[in-house]
Design a protein around this motif. Structure first.
Motif, PDB file in Angstrom:
ATOM      1  N   HIS A  86    -135.600  54.986   1.452  1.00 61.50           N
ATOM      2  CA  HIS A  86    -136.168  54.646  -0.255  1.00 61.50           C
ATOM      3  C   HIS A  86    -136.393  54.142  -0.437  1.00 61.50           C
ATOM      4  O   HIS A  86    -137.493  54.412  -1.763  1.00 61.50           O
ATOM      5  CB  HIS A  86    -133.593  54.834  -0.508  1.00 61.50           C
ATOM      6  CG  HIS A  86    -134.303  54.801  -1.844  1.00 61.50           C
ATOM      7  ND1 HIS A  86    -134.853  55.061  -2.685  1.00 61.50           N
ATOM      8  CD2 HIS A  86    -133.502  53.797  -3.169  1.00 61.50           C
ATOM      9  CE1 HIS A  86    -134.505  55.370  -3.728  1.00 61.50           C
ATOM     10  NE2 HIS A  86    -134.139  53.404  -4.083  1.00 61.50           N
ATOM     11  N   ARG A 145    -140.374  54.504  -2.692  1.00 64.60           N
ATOM     12  CA  ARG A 145    -140.012  53.674  -4.343  1.00 64.60           C
ATOM     13  C   ARG A 145    -141.746  53.181  -3.503  1.00 64.60           C
ATOM     14  O   ARG A 145    -142.528  53.473  -4.421  1.00 64.60           O
ATOM     15  CB  ARG A 145    -139.406  52.726  -4.489  1.00 64.60           C
ATOM     16  CG  ARG A 145    -138.658  53.308  -5.105  1.00 64.60           C
ATOM     17  CD  ARG A 145    -138.987  53.849  -6.411  1.00 64.60           C
ATOM     18  NE  ARG A 145    -139.341  53.102  -7.570  1.00 64.60           N
ATOM     19  CZ  ARG A 145    -140.592  52.732  -7.690  1.00 64.60           C
ATOM     20  NH1 ARG A 145    -141.606  53.908  -7.466  1.00 64.60           N
ATOM     21  NH2 ARG A 145    -140.643  51.474  -8.893  1.00 64.60           N
ATOM     22  N   GLU A 169    -144.905  55.102  -3.494  1.00 64.25           N
ATOM     23  CA  GLU A 169    -145.407  56.252  -4.938  1.00 64.25           C
ATOM     24  C   GLU A 169    -145.698  55.287  -5.848  1.00 64.25           C
ATOM     25  O   GLU A 169    -147.015  55.636  -6.640  1.00 64.25           O
ATOM     26  CB  GLU A 169    -143.743  56.889  -5.799  1.00 64.25           C
ATOM     27  CG  GLU A 169    -142.668  57.529  -5.158  1.00 64.25           C
ATOM     28  CD  GLU A 169    -141.443  57.726  -6.108  1.00 64.25           C
ATOM     29  OE1 GLU A 169    -141.158  59.351  -5.723  1.00 64.25           O
ATOM     30  OE2 GLU A 169    -141.018  56.817  -6.841  1.00 64.25           O
ATOM     31  N   GLU A 170    -145.436  53.682  -5.505  1.00 59.43           N
ATOM     32  CA  GLU A 170    -145.710  52.671  -6.649  1.00 59.43           C
ATOM     33  C   GLU A 170    -147.469  53.080  -5.917  1.00 59.43           C
ATOM     34  O   GLU A 170    -148.438  52.434  -6.432  1.00 59.43           O
ATOM     35  CB  GLU A 170    -145.856  52.082  -6.384  1.00 59.43           C
ATOM     36  CG  GLU A 170    -144.246  51.820  -6.625  1.00 59.43           C
ATOM     37  CD  GLU A 170    -144.609  51.095  -8.075  1.00 59.43           C
ATOM     38  OE1 GLU A 170    -145.482  50.299  -8.728  1.00 59.43           O
ATOM     39  OE2 GLU A 170    -144.202  51.790  -9.256  1.00 59.43           O
ATOM     40  N   GLN A 177    -149.585  55.940  -7.080  1.00 60.94           N
ATOM     41  CA  GLN A 177    -150.331  55.604  -9.276  1.00 60.94           C
ATOM     42  C   GLN A 177    -151.523  54.202  -8.993  1.00 60.94           C
ATOM     43  O   GLN A 177    -152.273  54.579  -9.900  1.00 60.94           O
ATOM     44  CB  GLN A 177    -149.125  54.687  -9.619  1.00 60.94           C
ATOM     45  CG  GLN A 177    -149.327  54.797 -10.968  1.00 60.94           C
ATOM     46  CD  GLN A 177    -148.651  53.667 -12.202  1.00 60.94           C
ATOM     47  OE1 GLN A 177    -147.309  53.617 -11.342  1.00 60.94           O
ATOM     48  NE2 GLN A 177    -148.756  54.187 -12.966  1.00 60.94           N
ATOM     49  N   ARG A 191    -145.287  44.226  -8.847  1.00 59.57           N
ATOM     50  CA  ARG A 191    -144.500  45.100  -8.731  1.00 59.57           C
ATOM     51  C   ARG A 191    -143.852  45.672  -7.027  1.00 59.57           C
ATOM     52  O   ARG A 191    -142.371  45.667  -6.818  1.00 59.57           O
ATOM     53  CB  ARG A 191    -145.104  46.450  -9.661  1.00 59.57           C
ATOM     54  CG  ARG A 191    -145.146  46.494 -11.065  1.00 59.57           C
ATOM     55  CD  ARG A 191    -145.715  47.398 -11.198  1.00 59.57           C
ATOM     56  NE  ARG A 191    -145.669  48.624 -11.171  1.00 59.57           N
ATOM     57  CZ  ARG A 191    -144.372  49.549 -11.735  1.00 59.57           C
ATOM     58  NH1 ARG A 191    -144.670  48.521 -13.358  1.00 59.57           N
ATOM     59  NH2 ARG A 191    -144.145  51.111 -11.900  1.00 59.57           N
ATOM     60  N   ILE A 230    -135.026  46.528 -10.948  1.00 63.66           N
ATOM     61  CA  ILE A 230    -135.644  45.725 -12.165  1.00 63.66           C
ATOM     62  C   ILE A 230    -136.841  46.350 -13.204  1.00 63.66           C
ATOM     63  O   ILE A 230    -136.811  47.582 -12.678  1.00 63.66           O
ATOM     64  CB  ILE A 230    -136.736  44.667 -11.690  1.00 63.66           C
ATOM     65  CG1 ILE A 230    -136.509  43.573 -12.229  1.00 63.66           C
ATOM     66  CG2 ILE A 230    -137.425  44.790 -10.876  1.00 63.66           C
ATOM     67  CD1 ILE A 230    -137.272  42.157 -11.794  1.00 63.66           C
ATOM     68  N   LEU A 277    -140.256  46.932 -14.627  1.00 66.01           N
ATOM     69  CA  LEU A 277    -141.236  46.833 -13.363  1.00 66.01           C
ATOM     70  C   LEU A 277    -142.004  47.209 -14.973  1.00 66.01           C
ATOM     71  O   LEU A 277    -143.428  46.427 -14.604  1.00 66.01           O
ATOM     72  CB  LEU A 277    -141.278  47.783 -12.691  1.00 66.01           C
ATOM     73  CG  LEU A 277    -140.954  47.676 -11.028  1.00 66.01           C
ATOM     74  CD1 LEU A 277    -141.222  49.319 -10.401  1.00 66.01           C
ATOM     75  CD2 LEU A 277    -140.960  46.452 -10.994  1.00 66.01           C
ATOM     76  N   GLU A 278    -141.750  47.116 -15.952  1.00 71.25           N
ATOM     77  CA  GLU A 278    -142.740  47.124 -17.014  1.00 71.25           C
ATOM     78  C   GLU A 278    -143.778  45.834 -17.154  1.00 71.25           C
ATOM     79  O   GLU A 278    -144.656  45.738 -17.512  1.00 71.25           O
ATOM     80  CB  GLU A 278    -142.459  47.783 -18.623  1.00 71.25           C
ATOM     81  CG  GLU A 278    -143.771  48.297 -19.365  1.00 71.25           C
ATOM     82  CD  GLU A 278    -142.700  48.892 -20.367  1.00 71.25           C
ATOM     83  OE1 GLU A 278    -143.089  49.179 -20.741  1.00 71.25           O
ATOM     84  OE2 GLU A 278    -142.785  47.236 -21.510  1.00 71.25           O
ATOM     85  N   ILE A 324    -146.798  45.144 -15.328  1.00 73.86           N
ATOM     86  CA  ILE A 324    -148.069  45.372 -15.988  1.00 73.86           C
ATOM     87  C   ILE A 324    -148.939  44.503 -16.280  1.00 73.86           C
ATOM     88  O   ILE A 324    -150.237  43.897 -16.627  1.00 73.86           O
ATOM     89  CB  ILE A 324    -147.976  46.395 -16.506  1.00 73.86           C
ATOM     90  CG1 ILE A 324    -147.553  47.649 -15.702  1.00 73.86           C
ATOM     91  CG2 ILE A 324    -148.452  47.539 -16.977  1.00 73.86           C
ATOM     92  CD1 ILE A 324    -146.265  48.969 -16.242  1.00 73.86           C
ATOM     93  N   ARG A 325    -148.040  43.310 -17.948  1.00 71.34           N
ATOM     94  CA  ARG A 325    -148.373  42.571 -18.978  1.00 71.34           C
ATOM     95  C   ARG A 325    -149.504  41.603 -17.780  1.00 71.34           C
ATOM     96  O   ARG A 325    -150.072  41.024 -18.148  1.00 71.34           O
ATOM     97  CB  ARG A 325    -147.716  42.681 -19.726  1.00 71.34           C
ATOM     98  CG  ARG A 325    -147.203  43.447 -20.735  1.00 71.34           C
ATOM     99  CD  ARG A 325    -146.965  43.400 -22.022  1.00 71.34           C
ATOM    100  NE  ARG A 325    -146.744  44.570 -22.821  1.00 71.34           N
ATOM    101  CZ  ARG A 325    -145.843  44.699 -23.036  1.00 71.34           C
ATOM    102  NH1 ARG A 325    -144.485  44.763 -22.675  1.00 71.34           N
ATOM    103  NH2 ARG A 325    -145.168  45.574 -24.069  1.00 71.34           N
ATOM    104  N   GLU A 345    -146.762  35.800 -19.948  1.00 67.16           N
ATOM    105  CA  GLU A 345    -145.961  36.693 -19.269  1.00 67.16           C
ATOM    106  C   GLU A 345    -145.541  36.244 -17.829  1.00 67.16           C
ATOM    107  O   GLU A 345    -144.721  36.370 -18.018  1.00 67.16           O
ATOM    108  CB  GLU A 345    -146.863  37.796 -18.535  1.00 67.16           C
ATOM    109  CG  GLU A 345    -147.818  38.570 -19.901  1.00 67.16           C
ATOM    110  CD  GLU A 345    -146.409  38.732 -21.404  1.00 67.16           C
ATOM    111  OE1 GLU A 345    -145.589  39.622 -20.704  1.00 67.16           O
ATOM    112  OE2 GLU A 345    -146.681  39.007 -22.659  1.00 67.16           O
ATOM    113  N   LEU A 362    -141.863  35.385 -19.232  1.00 65.27           N
ATOM    114  CA  LEU A 362    -141.180  36.208 -19.134  1.00 65.27           C
ATOM    115  C   LEU A 362    -140.186  36.331 -18.808  1.00 65.27           C
ATOM    116  O   LEU A 362    -139.194  37.059 -18.283  1.00 65.27           O
ATOM    117  CB  LEU A 362    -141.605  36.924 -20.413  1.00 65.27           C
ATOM    118  CG  LEU A 362    -142.304  36.169 -21.346  1.00 65.27           C
ATOM    119  CD1 LEU A 362    -142.813  37.720 -22.712  1.00 65.27           C
ATOM    120  CD2 LEU A 362    -141.582  35.701 -22.248  1.00 65.27           C
TER     121      LEU A 362
END
Lengths: 257, 345
Positions: free
Chosen positions: B139, B143, B146-147, B150, B196, B207, B209-210, B213-214, B316, B319
């Motif tokens: 699994h 994933r 897939e990453e 992208q 990521r 988690i 993952l957005e 990106i920042r 970031e 955060l």
């Protein structure tokens, strides 16, 4: 005639200016940056630099660069979301990594779990298929029973059995990596495992450890219960004969998250 | 831990994780025929070293979230293989002459063999991702694939945008255009994807993952712009030809600033220079452009933008990582942000 006896201090008390909230320009770099949604209660995509970039030309360049950066990345994230929606029906998952939620997502997770389990079963079957003794035991169950007994336990002296196979059962409520080192060459029905302690005495001991006796055809079973929140460390304890009190071996368990 | 100590930690951990990754990577490069025409050239760039920032960032992120190193190692190897594959193709597309202090692969072996070696390396990068299924389960392995899909798409889009600007000799660009291109071309493979996939491994894909990106965008953009600056001001240790980006007509933030600030005559001269094929661009013209960048403050302007982006990356970072236990890996990721400015290569 009524006389107001409330003392009038207006004439005697000096008027004072309130203390200023700050006495110098705010040059806090943190105010340039986006505040997370958790801090502001706003959606993350509405997050922009909080402003107050100072007054110098250098400050303005830095601040405008940061502001531009946030605009660009927020727009790129939105484009990514649109792309993900566009392909959501074609089996492409959200590139931002968030589940869509709902029954379909739940069903997808279940299916993935089953596929993971299926792969695990295939690995187990492959391992089993490569073991000639196991194949033999399946094809000839009668012979295998006596052969299994011979492999599992070998009588050494009266009441003592050499341990060759040991079933291990670990009960653990959270994902934990467990490594076990069991050193006990001979087994008697009265063996008990004393609590396992870490080097750091502040950490709680592992107490729920049971060594269950085996029989002719069943190997002894070691059952270890690891409580929730047990700190990672190496825990070691002694295996003793309950009748004689003699140490018979050791058990070490290493936990890592 | 002091700022100095964290800054020292970064090169130390880049060496440590870089060595581990390099060692594992070698097992994925066959040593058989056709060695001279494929596997030899294909192994050239990985053998030349490199900073190993991408695989280290992947391993460190996974470890910060609690995964042992062996769970992220295959993905780290795949990242490094793909990065080297893209470098081979980039060098051909950019007509670059030096890579890591030595001639580029196509200058050594010719364009056809170099293109093929790049293809071979990118295909080899699939193997460790497939091997992931035995390390972290099917699994998570899926994933990560897939990453990877992208990331590869974003990187190809970014490269296409930049090449398109040069093909059409686009000169009316804004800083925004540059940042969008860098986000795709550099940041996805350089920092967004390593973080990521590291977080996916470390949290078992549990988690949001957005935020990565920042963080990855600001870190990667600061890194890329600093790289562009080093191309103009660094010494020989940098490993690429000095002012090579101007020779190549690369649309850097400095060049975009210069095009914006210069007079109409100067802008026309710049546009004429950029329209020429590389072999007809002269050193005199390159020196003139470099000088104009000093006159109009393009270098200083870009440095300030980089500092702002690095500050945003730090914000970031906090955060995302504040709630996690303090660790060497967490300090390494934080330290990378300031290391961007300290590096000389």
């Amino acid at each position: 005639m009524t006389i107001d006896e409330t003392p009038d201090n207006s004439a005697s008390e000096r008027l004072r200016r309130p203390e200023p909230q700050r006495t110098e320009p705010t040059r806090n770099f943190q105010t340039y940056w986006r505040q997370g949604s958790a801090e502001t209660g706003q959606p993350a995509d509405a997050a922009m630099p909080a402003g107050n970039p100072g007054s110098g030309p250098r400050d303005n360049v830095i601040a405008s660069g940061v502001e531009l950066g946030y605009r660009v990345i927020d727009e790129q994230i939105k484009q990514g979301q649109r792309f993900a929606k566009q392909f959501s029906g074609a089996g492409v998952t959200d590139p931002l990594g968030r589940g869509s939620g709902g029954a379909a997502d739940f069903l997808g997770r279940i299916l993935r779990s089953y596929s993971d389990m299926g792969a695990l079963w295939m690995d187990l079957l492959r391992a089993a298929a490569s073991d000639p003794m196991l194949i033999n035991s399946v094809l000839n169950p009668t012979r295998a029973a006596s052969g299994g007994e011979a492999r599992t336990a070998k009588h050494t002296r009266e009441g003592t059995v050499e341990i060759q196979n040991l079933y291990i059962e670990i009960v653990c409520p959270e994902p934990t990596e467990v490594a076990i080192d069991f050193r006990c060459p001979a087994y008697t029905p009265d063996l008990v495992v004393l609590p396992l302690h870490a080097m750091d005495s502040d950490k709680p001991a592992l107490k729920e450890i049971t060594l269950m006796p085996g029989s002719k055809n069943v190997s002894p079973r070691l059952r270890v219960v690891i409580p929730a929140g047990q700190p990672p460390d190496s825990y070691t304890g002694t295996v003793v004969d309950a009748n004689s009190g003699e140490p018979q071996g050791t058990l070490s368990i290493r936990l890592s998250q | 831990m002091s700022t100095r100590a964290i800054a020292d930690l970064v090169p130390e951990m880049l060496r440590e994780y870089g060595d581990i990754t390099r060692h594992a990577l070698k097992t994925y490069i066959p040593h058989r025929s056709p060695y001279r025409y494929l596997y030899g050239p294909l192994a050239e760039y990985p053998n030349r070293g490199g900073k190993m920032m991408r695989p280290s960032l992947c391993i460190a992120t996974a470890r910060t979230f609690g995964a042992p190193i062996e769970e992220s190692l295959q993905t780290a190897v795949a990242i490094e293989l793909l990065h080297n594959a893209l470098l081979i193709h980039d060098d051909i597309e950019d007509q670059s002459e030096e890579r890591r202090g030595r001639p580029t692969l196509h200058l050594l072996h010719g364009v056809p063999l170099a293109v093929n070696a790049g293809d071979g390396l990118s295909l080899l990068s699939l193997r460790p991702l497939i091997d992931n299924q035995t390390k972290i389960g099917p699994h998570l392995a899926l994933r990560i694939l897939e990453e990877t899909e992208q990331m590869a798409r974003e990187s190809a889009e970014g490269q296409a945008i930049e090449l398109g600007w040069r093909w059409d000799n686009v000169v009316d660009l804004e800083d925004r255009d540059y940042l969008e291109m860098v986000h795709k071309k550099t940041c996805w493979l350089g920092s967004i994807y390593p973080c990521r996939v590291g977080a996916i491994i470390g949290t078992r894909n549990d988690i949001d993952l957005e935020p990565f990106i920042r963080f990855g965008f600001f870190l990667g953009a600061a890194f890329q712009i600093q790289d562009d600056l080093l191309n103009l001001v660094a010494d020989k240790r940098y490993g690429k030809e000095r002012n090579g980006d101007i020779f190549e007509g690369k649309r850097t933030l400095m060049l975009i600033h210069l095009l914006r600030e210069s007079t109409e005559d100067e802008r026309d001269r710049l546009a004429r220079f950029l329209k020429l094929p590389r072999e007809r661009r002269t050193s005199n013209e390159v020196s003139w452009i470099r000088n104009r960048m000093d006159v109009y403050g393009s270098i200083d302007y870009t440095r300030q933008i980089t500092h702002g982006l690095a500050g945003a990356a730090l914000h970031e970072f906090f955060l995302i990582f504040t709630g996690l236990p303090d660790s060497r890996d967490k300090q390494f990721i934080e330290g990378l942000i300031t290391w961007v400015f300290e590096r000389t290569t």
